[in-house]
Design a protein around this motif. Sequence first.
Motif, PDB file in Angstrom:
ATOM      1  N   ALA A 165      25.996 -54.587  42.929  1.00  0.00           N
ATOM      2  CA  ALA A 165      27.357 -55.140  42.215  1.00  0.00           C
ATOM      3  C   ALA A 165      28.538 -55.005  43.361  1.00  0.00           C
ATOM      4  O   ALA A 165      28.582 -55.126  44.274  1.00  0.00           O
ATOM      5  CB  ALA A 165      27.401 -54.296  41.512  1.00  0.00           C
ATOM      6  N   SER A 166      29.727 -55.793  42.694  1.00  0.00           N
ATOM      7  CA  SER A 166      31.167 -55.604  43.655  1.00  0.00           C
ATOM      8  C   SER A 166      31.393 -54.491  43.877  1.00  0.00           C
ATOM      9  O   SER A 166      32.586 -54.356  44.270  1.00  0.00           O
ATOM     10  CB  SER A 166      31.732 -56.512  42.810  1.00  0.00           C
ATOM     11  N   GLY A 167      31.058 -52.931  43.008  1.00  0.00           N
ATOM     12  CA  GLY A 167      31.425 -51.994  43.305  1.00  0.00           C
ATOM     13  C   GLY A 167      31.374 -51.193  41.991  1.00  0.00           C
ATOM     14  O   GLY A 167      31.585 -50.145  42.325  1.00  0.00           O
ATOM     15  N   ILE A 168      31.443 -52.264  40.744  1.00  0.00           N
ATOM     16  CA  ILE A 168      31.223 -51.365  39.668  1.00  0.00           C
ATOM     17  C   ILE A 168      29.848 -50.292  39.021  1.00  0.00           C
ATOM     18  O   ILE A 168      28.683 -51.031  39.656  1.00  0.00           O
ATOM     19  CB  ILE A 168      31.551 -52.577  38.339  1.00  0.00           C
ATOM     20  N   THR A 169      29.875 -49.514  38.792  1.00  0.00           N
ATOM     21  CA  THR A 169      28.754 -48.485  38.417  1.00  0.00           C
ATOM     22  C   THR A 169      29.009 -48.109  37.020  1.00  0.00           C
ATOM     23  O   THR A 169      29.478 -47.986  36.391  1.00  0.00           O
ATOM     24  CB  THR A 169      28.652 -47.549  39.793  1.00  0.00           C
ATOM     25  N   MET A 170      27.870 -47.696  36.946  1.00  0.00           N
ATOM     26  CA  MET A 170      27.649 -47.305  35.593  1.00  0.00           C
ATOM     27  C   MET A 170      26.726 -46.175  35.752  1.00  0.00           C
ATOM     28  O   MET A 170      25.397 -46.362  35.654  1.00  0.00           O
ATOM     29  CB  MET A 170      27.080 -48.362  34.263  1.00  0.00           C
ATOM     30  N   ALA A 171      26.850 -45.347  34.900  1.00  0.00           N
ATOM     31  CA  ALA A 171      25.617 -43.760  34.623  1.00  0.00           C
ATOM     32  C   ALA A 171      26.307 -43.517  33.315  1.00  0.00           C
ATOM     33  O   ALA A 171      27.232 -43.433  32.836  1.00  0.00           O
ATOM     34  CB  ALA A 171      26.263 -42.796  35.809  1.00  0.00           C
ATOM     35  N   MET A 172      25.185 -42.404  32.780  1.00  0.00           N
ATOM     36  CA  MET A 172      24.879 -42.361  31.363  1.00  0.00           C
ATOM     37  C   MET A 172      25.002 -41.108  31.501  1.00  0.00           C
ATOM     38  O   MET A 172      23.591 -39.697  32.363  1.00  0.00           O
ATOM     39  CB  MET A 172      24.404 -42.496  30.399  1.00  0.00           C
ATOM     40  N   PHE A 173      25.691 -39.960  30.652  1.00  0.00           N
ATOM     41  CA  PHE A 173      25.632 -38.622  30.805  1.00  0.00           C
ATOM     42  C   PHE A 173      25.417 -37.533  29.596  1.00  0.00           C
ATOM     43  O   PHE A 173      26.147 -38.238  28.551  1.00  0.00           O
ATOM     44  CB  PHE A 173      26.828 -37.485  31.459  1.00  0.00           C
ATOM     45  N   GLU A 174      25.012 -36.843  28.920  1.00  0.00           N
ATOM     46  CA  GLU A 174      24.586 -36.340  28.192  1.00  0.00           C
ATOM     47  C   GLU A 174      25.064 -34.503  27.852  1.00  0.00           C
ATOM     48  O   GLU A 174      25.225 -33.967  28.950  1.00  0.00           O
ATOM     49  CB  GLU A 174      22.945 -36.560  28.014  1.00  0.00           C
ATOM     50  N   ILE A 175      26.190 -34.225  27.164  1.00  0.00           N
ATOM     51  CA  ILE A 175      26.882 -33.359  26.552  1.00  0.00           C
ATOM     52  C   ILE A 175      25.976 -32.273  25.498  1.00  0.00           C
ATOM     53  O   ILE A 175      25.700 -32.735  23.902  1.00  0.00           O
ATOM     54  CB  ILE A 175      28.102 -33.110  26.569  1.00  0.00           C
ATOM     55  N   GLY A 176      25.672 -30.974  25.953  1.00  0.00           N
ATOM     56  CA  GLY A 176      24.903 -30.685  25.336  1.00  0.00           C
ATOM     57  C   GLY A 176      25.623 -30.526  23.824  1.00  0.00           C
ATOM     58  O   GLY A 176      27.214 -30.011  24.023  1.00  0.00           O
TER      59      GLY A 176
ATOM     60  N   ASP B  72      25.427 -23.259  32.025  1.00  0.00           N
ATOM     61  CA  ASP B  72      24.749 -23.503  32.351  1.00  0.00           C
ATOM     62  C   ASP B  72      23.635 -24.184  31.631  1.00  0.00           C
ATOM     63  O   ASP B  72      23.074 -24.220  30.857  1.00  0.00           O
ATOM     64  CB  ASP B  72      23.704 -21.945  32.796  1.00  0.00           C
ATOM     65  N   PRO B  73      23.191 -25.774  32.325  1.00  0.00           N
ATOM     66  CA  PRO B  73      22.471 -26.613  31.325  1.00  0.00           C
ATOM     67  C   PRO B  73      20.964 -25.921  31.077  1.00  0.00           C
ATOM     68  O   PRO B  73      20.745 -26.875  30.271  1.00  0.00           O
ATOM     69  CB  PRO B  73      22.710 -27.939  31.978  1.00  0.00           C
ATOM     70  N   LEU B  74      20.996 -25.402  31.584  1.00  0.00           N
ATOM     71  CA  LEU B  74      19.221 -24.608  31.564  1.00  0.00           C
ATOM     72  C   LEU B  74      19.154 -24.308  30.449  1.00  0.00           C
ATOM     73  O   LEU B  74      18.244 -24.366  29.495  1.00  0.00           O
ATOM     74  CB  LEU B  74      18.951 -24.303  32.924  1.00  0.00           C
ATOM     75  N   THR B  75      20.339 -24.135  30.258  1.00  0.00           N
ATOM     76  CA  THR B  75      20.043 -22.882  28.248  1.00  0.00           C
ATOM     77  C   THR B  75      20.102 -23.795  27.296  1.00  0.00           C
ATOM     78  O   THR B  75      20.245 -23.646  26.118  1.00  0.00           O
ATOM     79  CB  THR B  75      21.452 -22.198  27.781  1.00  0.00           C
ATOM     80  N   ILE B  76      20.054 -25.255  27.529  1.00  0.00           N
ATOM     81  CA  ILE B  76      20.322 -26.622  26.235  1.00  0.00           C
ATOM     82  C   ILE B  76      19.133 -26.965  26.163  1.00  0.00           C
ATOM     83  O   ILE B  76      18.469 -27.378  27.473  1.00  0.00           O
ATOM     84  CB  ILE B  76      21.572 -27.221  26.464  1.00  0.00           C
ATOM     85  N   GLN B  77      18.987 -27.017  24.939  1.00  0.00           N
ATOM     86  CA  GLN B  77      17.702 -27.499  24.710  1.00  0.00           C
ATOM     87  C   GLN B  77      18.152 -28.609  24.341  1.00  0.00           C
ATOM     88  O   GLN B  77      18.488 -29.566  23.938  1.00  0.00           O
ATOM     89  CB  GLN B  77      16.992 -26.991  23.024  1.00  0.00           C
ATOM     90  N   TRP B  78      17.679 -29.800  25.468  1.00  0.00           N
ATOM     91  CA  TRP B  78      18.130 -31.405  25.539  1.00  0.00           C
ATOM     92  C   TRP B  78      16.807 -31.823  24.404  1.00  0.00           C
ATOM     93  O   TRP B  78      15.120 -31.523  24.297  1.00  0.00           O
ATOM     94  CB  TRP B  78      17.968 -31.661  26.662  1.00  0.00           C
TER      95      TRP B  78
ATOM     96  N   ASN C 197      19.765 -32.343  35.123  1.00  0.00           N
ATOM     97  CA  ASN C 197      20.763 -31.684  35.000  1.00  0.00           C
ATOM     98  C   ASN C 197      22.039 -31.846  36.003  1.00  0.00           C
ATOM     99  O   ASN C 197      21.244 -31.521  37.093  1.00  0.00           O
ATOM    100  CB  ASN C 197      20.725 -30.157  35.302  1.00  0.00           C
ATOM    101  N   THR C 198      23.581 -31.769  35.245  1.00  0.00           N
ATOM    102  CA  THR C 198      24.082 -32.000  37.011  1.00  0.00           C
ATOM    103  C   THR C 198      24.690 -29.958  37.143  1.00  0.00           C
ATOM    104  O   THR C 198      24.962 -29.184  35.971  1.00  0.00           O
ATOM    105  CB  THR C 198      25.409 -32.841  36.897  1.00  0.00           C
ATOM    106  N   PRO C 199      25.626 -29.986  37.562  1.00  0.00           N
ATOM    107  CA  PRO C 199      26.382 -28.795  38.227  1.00  0.00           C
ATOM    108  C   PRO C 199      27.748 -28.550  36.572  1.00  0.00           C
ATOM    109  O   PRO C 199      28.549 -28.110  37.085  1.00  0.00           O
ATOM    110  CB  PRO C 199      26.664 -28.157  39.538  1.00  0.00           C
ATOM    111  N   ARG C 200      28.192 -29.591  36.428  1.00  0.00           N
ATOM    112  CA  ARG C 200      28.775 -30.487  35.623  1.00  0.00           C
ATOM    113  C   ARG C 200      28.427 -29.816  34.304  1.00  0.00           C
ATOM    114  O   ARG C 200      28.860 -30.087  33.087  1.00  0.00           O
ATOM    115  CB  ARG C 200      29.939 -31.792  35.819  1.00  0.00           C
ATOM    116  N   GLY C 201      27.539 -29.055  34.124  1.00  0.00           N
ATOM    117  CA  GLY C 201      27.108 -28.958  32.419  1.00  0.00           C
ATOM    118  C   GLY C 201      27.033 -30.237  32.113  1.00  0.00           C
ATOM    119  O   GLY C 201      25.910 -29.311  30.646  1.00  0.00           O
ATOM    120  N   THR C 202      26.551 -31.282  32.325  1.00  0.00           N
ATOM    121  CA  THR C 202      25.644 -32.113  31.507  1.00  0.00           C
ATOM    122  C   THR C 202      24.123 -32.039  31.760  1.00  0.00           C
ATOM    123  O   THR C 202      23.971 -32.092  33.174  1.00  0.00           O
ATOM    124  CB  THR C 202      26.228 -34.011  31.777  1.00  0.00           C
ATOM    125  N   ARG C 203      23.518 -33.342  31.781  1.00  0.00           N
ATOM    126  CA  ARG C 203      21.935 -33.808  31.879  1.00  0.00           C
ATOM    127  C   ARG C 203      22.993 -35.268  33.024  1.00  0.00           C
ATOM    128  O   ARG C 203      23.112 -35.920  31.054  1.00  0.00           O
ATOM    129  CB  ARG C 203      21.280 -34.285  31.814  1.00  0.00           C
TER     130      ARG C 203
END
Length: 355
Positions: free
Chosen positions: A226-237, A340-346, A207-213
């Motif tokens: 790597a050369s600087g490219i980054t990949m991350a995945m986030f999930e929105i409730g 609050d991402p803690l209120t999401i049933q992931w 979980n992050t403060p931005r409402g996602t995990r």
Amino acid sequence: MTTRTTTGVSHYHVQKTRRAKFLEDWRQNHRDVVTADSVVMHDSERGSRVGVYVGVDGDRPTRTMDALVHEFDPGTTTTIHRHSWDAMVLVVAGWGWTEIDGEQIEWGPGDSLHIPAWAWHRSGNDGTTTARYLTFSSEPMLDTMGMSVLDDAGHTPFTELPRRPNYTSQLPGDDPYARRVRRLGREQQTRRAGRLHTSWDDLELINTPRGTRTTFLLDRAIGYQASGITMAMFEIGPGRGQSMHRHPGEAWLYVLDGSGHTYLGTEPEGGTEHPWKKGDLIIVDHFLWHQHFNDDPEKTAKVVRIHMFDSLLETMRALCDPLVLFEEPPTHIRDRQAGDPLTIQWPALERPTWP
């Protein structure tokens, strides 16, 4: 005999015209969302089908990264090639393998890989269904410096191919040249020992403060070089949104699953909204405020974020200091937007599917 070199007009006029044309062309080619159904697939000499989300070779110019999609029919083995840029792979369907400098890595939906610069590589599909993955590469950035080089060796066995370019790791002395040799040698040793593969089965979203995990897929924080490219995945409730922020540079978001919309604007209010669905690529550019929303009231949405953070944006921050290049609202506004991402049933993580 005297020879004079002249442009006919002052350098001021030449540069002013050139800069104006560049910006005009750039703005005309800008996209906010590239939909999956607008990407045309082409048979290639490598033995696979290739389509362009963003990139000059698909008539969608870009400056730092490109985004291509590749499909492999059952029984396919591509030619082996290498290039002066590196690439990130995101598998979205099927099961197969990629050989990187003689090491064969098995992959499935949701896995990601790093193909280092100058590493010989080819991919294959020994399964019974079509495999599909996306690549995000730094080729456009190298092309701006005239350093893009591609070498295709057909179906030559790896053992018969030349290795990556040699480098000198040690040289005695404390003069600037010797110090440079050792510095670049250490850099190559580090980069050539970087991680190559992230399995979907090993992912842990936090979980992050931005409402996602979220979780890293490919980043130096988890061992990649790597050369600087980054990949991350986030999930929105379900029915939720990510908090707003803005930054310069090209940032792309591939919709791995779900549907929703994105706000884009020069100000936090009064901008435009752009719908997206599974398989689309969201383009965030021009230092725009942006916020992503999941419009499905029951299912989560998964989005993979790609940008040139480590190299390009860090350099821009140094050059533009004290200008702030990453902004988000004050904490109390951010928290209100995110919830609050803690209120999401992931839900439990399941490998993605296509289509």
